[in-house]
Design a protein around this motif. Sequence first.
Motif, mmCIF file in Angstrom:
data_model
loop_
_atom_site.group_PDB
_atom_site.id
_atom_site.type_symbol
_atom_site.label_atom_id
_atom_site.label_comp_id
_atom_site.label_asym_id
_atom_site.label_seq_id
_atom_site.Cartn_x
_atom_site.Cartn_y
_atom_site.Cartn_z
ATOM 1 N N MET A 1 -25.404 -31.858 53.878
ATOM 2 C CA MET A 1 -25.956 -32.003 52.538
ATOM 3 C C MET A 1 -26.260 -33.479 52.276
ATOM 4 S SD MET A 1 -24.295 -30.666 49.027
ATOM 5 C CE MET A 1 -25.037 -31.010 47.495
ATOM 6 N N ALA A 2 -27.411 -33.740 51.687
ATOM 7 C CA ALA A 2 -27.830 -35.111 51.421
ATOM 8 C C ALA A 2 -26.994 -35.720 50.296
ATOM 9 C CB ALA A 2 -29.303 -35.130 51.039
ATOM 10 N N ARG A 3 -26.736 -37.004 50.430
ATOM 11 C CA ARG A 3 -26.030 -37.719 49.376
ATOM 12 C C ARG A 3 -26.948 -37.921 48.189
ATOM 13 N NH1 ARG A 3 -24.019 -42.997 52.107
ATOM 14 N NH2 ARG A 3 -24.839 -43.617 50.110
ATOM 15 N N LEU A 4 -26.342 -38.106 47.017
ATOM 16 C CA LEU A 4 -27.118 -38.288 45.798
ATOM 17 C C LEU A 4 -28.064 -39.482 45.910
ATOM 18 C CD1 LEU A 4 -27.792 -37.402 42.944
ATOM 19 C CD2 LEU A 4 -25.826 -38.733 42.140
ATOM 20 N N SER A 5 -27.608 -40.562 46.514
ATOM 21 C CA SER A 5 -28.471 -41.741 46.684
ATOM 22 C C SER A 5 -29.717 -41.400 47.487
ATOM 23 C CB SER A 5 -27.707 -42.867 47.384
ATOM 24 O OG SER A 5 -26.637 -43.303 46.596
ATOM 25 N N ASP A 6 -29.559 -40.586 48.535
ATOM 26 C CA ASP A 6 -30.698 -40.175 49.355
ATOM 27 C C ASP A 6 -31.679 -39.328 48.541
ATOM 28 O OD1 ASP A 6 -29.521 -41.420 51.558
ATOM 29 O OD2 ASP A 6 -28.495 -39.583 52.181
ATOM 30 N N ILE A 7 -31.137 -38.456 47.702
ATOM 31 C CA ILE A 7 -31.970 -37.566 46.883
ATOM 32 C C ILE A 7 -32.764 -38.376 45.862
ATOM 33 C CG2 ILE A 7 -31.893 -35.706 45.166
ATOM 34 C CD1 ILE A 7 -29.383 -34.664 46.729
ATOM 35 N N ILE A 8 -32.097 -39.334 45.221
ATOM 36 C CA ILE A 8 -32.786 -40.183 44.236
ATOM 37 C C ILE A 8 -33.865 -41.015 44.909
ATOM 38 C CG2 ILE A 8 -32.495 -42.098 42.612
ATOM 39 C CD1 ILE A 8 -29.617 -40.972 42.095
ATOM 40 N N GLU A 9 -33.548 -41.589 46.066
ATOM 41 C CA GLU A 9 -34.538 -42.377 46.814
ATOM 42 C C GLU A 9 -35.749 -41.519 47.161
ATOM 43 O OE1 GLU A 9 -35.003 -44.901 50.983
ATOM 44 O OE2 GLU A 9 -33.281 -43.564 50.710
ATOM 45 N N GLU A 10 -35.510 -40.338 47.661
ATOM 46 C CA GLU A 10 -36.609 -39.439 48.036
ATOM 47 C C GLU A 10 -37.455 -39.063 46.826
ATOM 48 O OE1 GLU A 10 -39.169 -37.738 50.467
ATOM 49 O OE2 GLU A 10 -37.429 -38.893 51.130
ATOM 50 N N PHE A 11 -36.807 -38.822 45.689
ATOM 51 C CA PHE A 11 -37.528 -38.488 44.458
ATOM 52 C C PHE A 11 -38.463 -39.626 44.054
ATOM 53 C CE2 PHE A 11 -37.872 -38.636 39.817
ATOM 54 C CZ PHE A 11 -38.434 -37.393 39.559
ATOM 55 N N ILE A 12 -37.959 -40.857 44.081
ATOM 56 C CA ILE A 12 -38.782 -42.007 43.702
ATOM 57 C C ILE A 12 -39.943 -42.179 44.681
ATOM 58 C CG2 ILE A 12 -38.805 -44.523 43.440
ATOM 59 C CD1 ILE A 12 -35.904 -44.264 42.350
ATOM 60 N N LYS A 13 -39.694 -41.996 45.957
ATOM 61 C CA LYS A 13 -40.769 -42.102 46.952
ATOM 62 C C LYS A 13 -41.819 -41.013 46.749
ATOM 63 C CE LYS A 13 -38.353 -44.712 50.484
ATOM 64 N NZ LYS A 13 -37.810 -44.749 51.831
ATOM 65 N N GLU A 14 -41.393 -39.827 46.353
ATOM 66 C CA GLU A 14 -42.342 -38.754 46.049
ATOM 67 C C GLU A 14 -43.190 -39.106 44.828
ATOM 68 O OE1 GLU A 14 -40.249 -35.033 45.749
ATOM 69 O OE2 GLU A 14 -39.644 -35.098 47.861
ATOM 70 N N ALA A 38 -24.469 -41.542 36.594
ATOM 71 C CA ALA A 38 -24.413 -42.747 35.758
ATOM 72 C C ALA A 38 -25.629 -43.627 36.045
ATOM 73 C CB ALA A 38 -23.136 -43.520 36.056
ATOM 74 N N PRO A 39 -26.118 -44.354 35.043
ATOM 75 C CA PRO A 39 -27.229 -45.282 35.285
ATOM 76 C C PRO A 39 -26.930 -46.280 36.408
ATOM 77 C CG PRO A 39 -26.897 -45.001 32.939
ATOM 78 C CD PRO A 39 -25.756 -44.305 33.621
ATOM 79 N N SER A 40 -25.666 -46.606 36.616
ATOM 80 C CA SER A 40 -25.317 -47.533 37.689
ATOM 81 C C SER A 40 -25.675 -46.964 39.066
ATOM 82 C CB SER A 40 -23.830 -47.892 37.632
ATOM 83 O OG SER A 40 -23.038 -46.733 37.788
ATOM 84 N N GLN A 41 -25.681 -45.631 39.193
ATOM 85 C CA GLN A 41 -26.089 -45.000 40.458
ATOM 86 C C GLN A 41 -27.574 -45.265 40.710
ATOM 87 O OE1 GLN A 41 -24.080 -43.250 42.657
ATOM 88 N NE2 GLN A 41 -25.785 -43.084 44.060
ATOM 89 N N ILE A 42 -28.364 -45.230 39.656
ATOM 90 C CA ILE A 42 -29.799 -45.534 39.772
ATOM 91 C C ILE A 42 -29.954 -47.002 40.174
ATOM 92 C CG2 ILE A 42 -32.023 -45.596 38.576
ATOM 93 C CD1 ILE A 42 -30.743 -42.728 38.962
ATOM 94 N N ASN A 43 -29.185 -47.892 39.539
ATOM 95 C CA ASN A 43 -29.222 -49.318 39.900
ATOM 96 C C ASN A 43 -28.890 -49.512 41.371
ATOM 97 O OD1 ASN A 43 -29.821 -50.038 37.293
ATOM 98 N ND2 ASN A 43 -27.743 -50.639 36.783
ATOM 99 N N TYR A 44 -27.877 -48.801 41.843
ATOM 100 C CA TYR A 44 -27.471 -48.914 43.245
ATOM 101 C C TYR A 44 -28.622 -48.521 44.171
ATOM 102 C CZ TYR A 44 -25.391 -47.820 47.723
ATOM 103 O OH TYR A 44 -25.148 -47.755 49.068
ATOM 104 N N VAL A 45 -29.260 -47.419 43.884
ATOM 105 C CA VAL A 45 -30.371 -46.957 44.730
ATOM 106 C C VAL A 45 -31.493 -47.990 44.721
ATOM 107 C CG1 VAL A 45 -32.177 -45.203 44.991
ATOM 108 C CG2 VAL A 45 -29.822 -44.506 44.489
ATOM 109 N N LEU A 46 -31.838 -48.491 43.546
ATOM 110 C CA LEU A 46 -32.924 -49.472 43.452
ATOM 111 C C LEU A 46 -32.578 -50.766 44.188
ATOM 112 C CD1 LEU A 46 -33.982 -48.966 39.739
ATOM 113 C CD2 LEU A 46 -35.173 -48.163 41.788
#
Length: 150
Positions: A1-14, A38-46
């Motif tokens: 199963m993909a990690r949340l960070s991977d899913i968020i990254e893929e979403f932004i790339k899409e 948490a918004p901090s998770q989005i910050n981490y991905v970015l």
Amino acid sequence: MARLSDIIEEFIKELFDDSLNDELQIQRNELADKFSCAPSQINYVLSTRFTNDKGYLIESRRGGGGYIVIRKVVGNTMNQIMDLIMESIGSTITYHNAAMIIDHLYDIEKISLRELNLMKMAITDSTLQGVENKNKLRADILKAMLLTIL
């Protein structure tokens, strides 16, 4: 199963794939709500997946419906990247956003550690103490330093 960070990254790339240009404007809180994180998770991905050395510039605006602009700069020349950085700085810039730009330039080996430290010290709030419009002066100083160094 993909990690949340991977899913968020893929979403932004899409989002980039679906976009007609190389710039996205997103709301950190809305994205966090979409992924129930948490918004901090989005910050981490970015900050880890959308860096200058990976071909992206990040600009953050806080308060009053703040947003994040992600610019794709893959394949652009240094002059084009410099233009994007200057545009990101604009007429005013916070210390946080200026430090992010300086950090990215260090990460992609465009400036030395010494230059990084000098640049950051020159634009701190304590250095600009007593100045009426610190963010405007900070932008002017940062632009001048970048034009000289790069």
